[in-house]
Design a protein around this motif. Structure first.
Motif, PDB file in Angstrom:
ATOM      1  N   UNK A  31      49.866  50.821  32.799  1.00  0.00           N
ATOM      2  CA  UNK A  31      49.023  50.213  33.828  1.00  0.00           C
ATOM      3  C   UNK A  31      49.678  48.957  34.385  1.00  0.00           C
ATOM      4  N   UNK A  32      49.568  48.806  35.675  1.00  0.00           N
ATOM      5  CA  UNK A  32      50.110  47.616  36.331  1.00  0.00           C
ATOM      6  C   UNK A  32      49.041  46.540  36.350  1.00  0.00           C
ATOM      7  N   UNK A  33      49.451  45.307  36.431  1.00  0.00           N
ATOM      8  CA  UNK A  33      48.432  44.255  36.518  1.00  0.00           C
ATOM      9  C   UNK A  33      47.542  44.482  37.735  1.00  0.00           C
ATOM     10  N   UNK A  34      46.259  44.342  37.515  1.00  0.00           N
ATOM     11  CA  UNK A  34      45.301  44.613  38.591  1.00  0.00           C
ATOM     12  C   UNK A  34      45.410  43.547  39.675  1.00  0.00           C
ATOM     13  N   UNK A  35      45.205  43.969  40.881  1.00  0.00           N
ATOM     14  CA  UNK A  35      45.213  43.018  41.976  1.00  0.00           C
ATOM     15  C   UNK A  35      43.888  42.267  42.023  1.00  0.00           C
ATOM     16  N   UNK A  63      33.067  37.232  38.143  1.00  0.00           N
ATOM     17  CA  UNK A  63      34.413  36.663  38.053  1.00  0.00           C
ATOM     18  C   UNK A  63      34.821  36.483  36.589  1.00  0.00           C
ATOM     19  N   UNK A  64      33.893  36.035  35.761  1.00  0.00           N
ATOM     20  CA  UNK A  64      34.181  35.837  34.339  1.00  0.00           C
ATOM     21  C   UNK A  64      34.468  37.168  33.637  1.00  0.00           C
ATOM     22  N   UNK A  65      33.638  38.171  33.892  1.00  0.00           N
ATOM     23  CA  UNK A  65      33.792  39.464  33.207  1.00  0.00           C
ATOM     24  C   UNK A  65      35.018  40.243  33.662  1.00  0.00           C
ATOM     25  N   UNK A  66      35.523  39.949  34.848  1.00  0.00           N
ATOM     26  CA  UNK A  66      36.711  40.640  35.336  1.00  0.00           C
ATOM     27  C   UNK A  66      37.971  39.791  35.163  1.00  0.00           C
ATOM     28  N   UNK A  67      37.850  38.724  34.395  1.00  0.00           N
ATOM     29  CA  UNK A  67      38.973  37.803  34.138  1.00  0.00           C
ATOM     30  C   UNK A  67      39.574  37.273  35.431  1.00  0.00           C
ATOM     31  N   UNK A  68      38.727  36.991  36.397  1.00  0.00           N
ATOM     32  CA  UNK A  68      39.171  36.414  37.650  1.00  0.00           C
ATOM     33  C   UNK A  68      39.753  37.393  38.655  1.00  0.00           C
ATOM     34  N   UNK A  69      39.730  38.697  38.348  1.00  0.00           N
ATOM     35  CA  UNK A  69      40.284  39.689  39.282  1.00  0.00           C
ATOM     36  C   UNK A  69      39.367  39.943  40.464  1.00  0.00           C
ATOM     37  N   UNK A  70      38.062  39.709  40.288  1.00  0.00           N
ATOM     38  CA  UNK A  70      37.103  39.878  41.383  1.00  0.00           C
ATOM     39  C   UNK A  70      36.466  38.526  41.655  1.00  0.00           C
ATOM     40  N   UNK A  71      36.649  38.048  42.859  1.00  0.00           N
ATOM     41  CA  UNK A  71      36.078  36.767  43.264  1.00  0.00           C
ATOM     42  C   UNK A  71      35.108  37.029  44.413  1.00  0.00           C
ATOM     43  N   UNK A  72      33.916  36.487  44.287  1.00  0.00           N
ATOM     44  CA  UNK A  72      32.884  36.687  45.300  1.00  0.00           C
ATOM     45  C   UNK A  72      32.544  35.331  45.911  1.00  0.00           C
ATOM     46  N   UNK A  73      32.715  35.232  47.211  1.00  0.00           N
ATOM     47  CA  UNK A  73      32.361  34.015  47.936  1.00  0.00           C
ATOM     48  C   UNK A  73      30.972  34.211  48.532  1.00  0.00           C
ATOM     49  N   UNK A  74      30.074  33.317  48.169  1.00  0.00           N
ATOM     50  CA  UNK A  74      28.694  33.375  48.655  1.00  0.00           C
ATOM     51  C   UNK A  74      28.600  32.588  49.965  1.00  0.00           C
ATOM     52  N   UNK A  75      28.006  33.200  50.975  1.00  0.00           N
ATOM     53  CA  UNK A  75      27.750  32.549  52.257  1.00  0.00           C
ATOM     54  C   UNK A  75      26.238  32.450  52.437  1.00  0.00           C
TER      55      UNK A  75
END
Length: 87
Positions: A31-35, A63-75
């Protein structure tokens, strides 16, 4: 070792199956490092509203559970889209 045709076919078939499975397993690349995924979340409630606070906490948990791989910006407060476009 004397094998009749049925035994030879079964043995050859088993050997072929093992060879195919082994080559398939070795052909799998590691597996490659996830983007990183940056997502936008538009909510029409103001930042002090309970649902907006819950959404902010939810985004932090993702963000915590995905080790920072998924970042959600709230508007909040319709800053990205108007209320009728959020749904």
């Amino acid at each position: 070792m004397n094998l009749n045709l049925k035994q030879w076919t079964a043995t050859a078939g088993t050997a072929a199956l093992v060879a195919v499975l082994a080559s398939g397993l070795t052909a799998c690349k590691p597996p490659t490092p996830a983007e990183t995924f940056n997502l936008s979340y538009s909510i029409f409630f103001p930042p002090t509203h309970a649902q907006c606070i819950a959404a902010t906490n939810w985004a932090a948990e993702i963000e915590k559970r995905t080790s920072g791989r998924v970042k959600i910006t709230i508007y909040p407060a319709g800053s990205l889209t108007k209320a009728d476009q959020c749904y």
